[in-house]
Motif scaffolding. Structure first.
Motif, short mmCIF file in Angstrom:
data_model
loop_
_atom_site.label_atom_id
_atom_site.label_comp_id
_atom_site.label_asym_id
_atom_site.label_seq_id
_atom_site.Cartn_x
_atom_site.Cartn_y
_atom_site.Cartn_z
N VAL A 151 0.84 -1.20 0.00
CA VAL A 151 0.00 0.00 0.00
C VAL A 151 0.87 1.25 0.00
CG1 VAL A 151 -1.63 1.34 1.39
CG2 VAL A 151 -2.00 -1.09 1.05
N TRP A 152 1.91 1.27 0.82
CA TRP A 152 2.79 2.44 0.88
C TRP A 152 3.59 2.61 -0.41
CZ3 TRP A 152 1.66 6.03 4.07
CH2 TRP A 152 1.02 5.72 5.27
N ILE A 153 4.00 1.51 -1.01
CA ILE A 153 4.70 1.58 -2.30
C ILE A 153 3.76 2.12 -3.37
CG2 ILE A 153 5.75 0.17 -4.13
CD1 ILE A 153 6.91 -1.57 -1.90
N THR A 154 2.51 1.69 -3.36
CA THR A 154 1.53 2.19 -4.32
C THR A 154 1.33 3.69 -4.18
OG1 THR A 154 0.39 0.06 -4.25
CG2 THR A 154 -0.85 1.92 -5.13
N ILE A 155 1.20 4.18 -2.96
CA ILE A 155 1.02 5.61 -2.72
C ILE A 155 2.25 6.39 -3.19
CG2 ILE A 155 0.81 7.35 -0.90
CD1 ILE A 155 -1.00 5.36 0.58
N ALA A 156 3.44 5.87 -2.90
CA ALA A 156 4.67 6.56 -3.30
C ALA A 156 4.79 6.64 -4.82
CB ALA A 156 5.88 5.85 -2.70
N ILE A 157 4.51 5.56 -5.50
CA ILE A 157 4.60 5.56 -6.97
C ILE A 157 3.54 6.49 -7.56
CG2 ILE A 157 4.25 4.12 -9.02
CD1 ILE A 157 5.75 1.92 -7.56
N TRP A 158 2.34 6.51 -6.98
CA TRP A 158 1.29 7.41 -7.47
C TRP A 158 1.71 8.87 -7.33
CZ3 TRP A 158 -1.97 11.33 -6.24
CH2 TRP A 158 -3.07 11.51 -7.06
N ILE A 159 2.30 9.22 -6.19
CA ILE A 159 2.74 10.60 -5.99
C ILE A 159 3.87 10.96 -6.95
CG2 ILE A 159 3.89 12.14 -4.32
CD1 ILE A 159 2.20 10.80 -2.15
N ILE A 160 4.79 10.04 -7.20
CA ILE A 160 5.88 10.30 -8.14
C ILE A 160 5.34 10.57 -9.54
CG2 ILE A 160 7.84 9.21 -9.31
CD1 ILE A 160 8.45 7.82 -6.61
N ILE A 161 4.42 9.73 -10.00
CA ILE A 161 3.85 9.92 -11.34
C ILE A 161 3.07 11.22 -11.42
CG2 ILE A 161 2.20 8.97 -13.01
CD1 ILE A 161 3.09 6.19 -12.04
N CYS A 162 2.32 11.53 -10.38
CA CYS A 162 1.55 12.77 -10.36
C CYS A 162 2.47 13.99 -10.31
CB CYS A 162 0.61 12.76 -9.16
SG CYS A 162 -0.61 14.06 -9.23
N ALA A 163 3.58 13.91 -9.59
CA ALA A 163 4.54 15.02 -9.57
C ALA A 163 5.14 15.25 -10.95
CB ALA A 163 5.65 14.74 -8.55
N TYR A 164 5.40 14.18 -11.68
CA TYR A 164 5.90 14.34 -13.04
C TYR A 164 4.83 14.91 -13.97
CZ TYR A 164 10.57 12.57 -12.42
OH TYR A 164 11.87 12.44 -12.05
N CYS A 165 3.56 14.59 -13.73
CA CYS A 165 2.48 15.21 -14.52
C CYS A 165 2.46 16.72 -14.30
CB CYS A 165 1.13 14.62 -14.16
SG CYS A 165 0.85 12.96 -14.76
N TYR A 166 2.58 17.15 -13.05
CA TYR A 166 2.60 18.59 -12.77
C TYR A 166 3.89 19.23 -13.30
CZ TYR A 166 -1.62 18.98 -10.03
OH TYR A 166 -2.93 19.03 -9.64
#
Length: 176
Positions: A151-166
């Motif tokens: 779960v924590w790895i999923t959240i971290a990867i989601w935030i990384i991808i979203c940061a690259y979108c921004y």
């Protein structure tokens, strides 16, 4: 110190975390809307099972529209200006609608990318928490299990991808 161009700025990381927080109520609203509209609502009223694919497709499109308006409303509530010109009185202004659409699209891209990245590593659903219980029938130590870490790895990867979108938005998209 020179900041690398490929690395998102701290503002992008904060916006990714912020978008994750905004996704919680939007995902809850989306779940309710899909469940009661597309799966239970209209097929029961109509009684014709041959139109279920139509109701699923229209429910999906309406869910996207509701999520877009939800993100736009959140953006208008926190960062909107009161003097902005609105198209209709019930809708947020154009700047909030554009930002809400970007929030929705980056959320969808982040969720799909995260699922595709982590699908091969998904934990076994038949995993039992009883593996952490000691001889005496209670937890003898703090047991961190693979699903908890996942779960924590999923959240971290989601935030990384979203940061690259921004980051892509701030560097590549034209602004007016």
């Amino acid at each position: 110190m020179i900041y690398p161009k490929w690395l998102p700025r701290p503002k992008c990381w904060l916006k990714g975390i912020e978008l994750l927080i905004y996704n919680i109520p939007i995902l809850f609203l989306t779940y309710i809307f899909i469940t009661y509209y597309a799966l239970y609502g209209f097929p029961l009223f109509v009684g014709n099972e041959s139109h279920i694919s139509y109701y699923l497709a229209s429910g999906f499109l309406l869910t996207l529209a509701v999520a877009w308006l939800g993100f736009s409303g959140i953006h208008q509530f926190f960062w909107g200006k009161d003097d902005e010109q609105k198209t209709w009185k019930i809708l947020p202004p154009k700047s909030s609608l554009k930002e809400g659409f970007f929030m929705l699209s980056s959320s969808i891209v982040s969720w799909i990318s995260t699922v595709l990245i982590l699908l091969p590593f998904a934990p076994n659903p038949s995993y039992s928490y009883y593996d952490c219980i000691g001889r005496y029938g209670y937890f003898t130590r703090k047991c961190i299990t693979y699903p908890d870490i996942f779960v924590w790895i999923t959240i971290a990867i989601w935030i990384i991808i979203c940061a690259y979108c921004y980051h892509l938005k701030s560097n590549q998209l034209p602004t007016k």
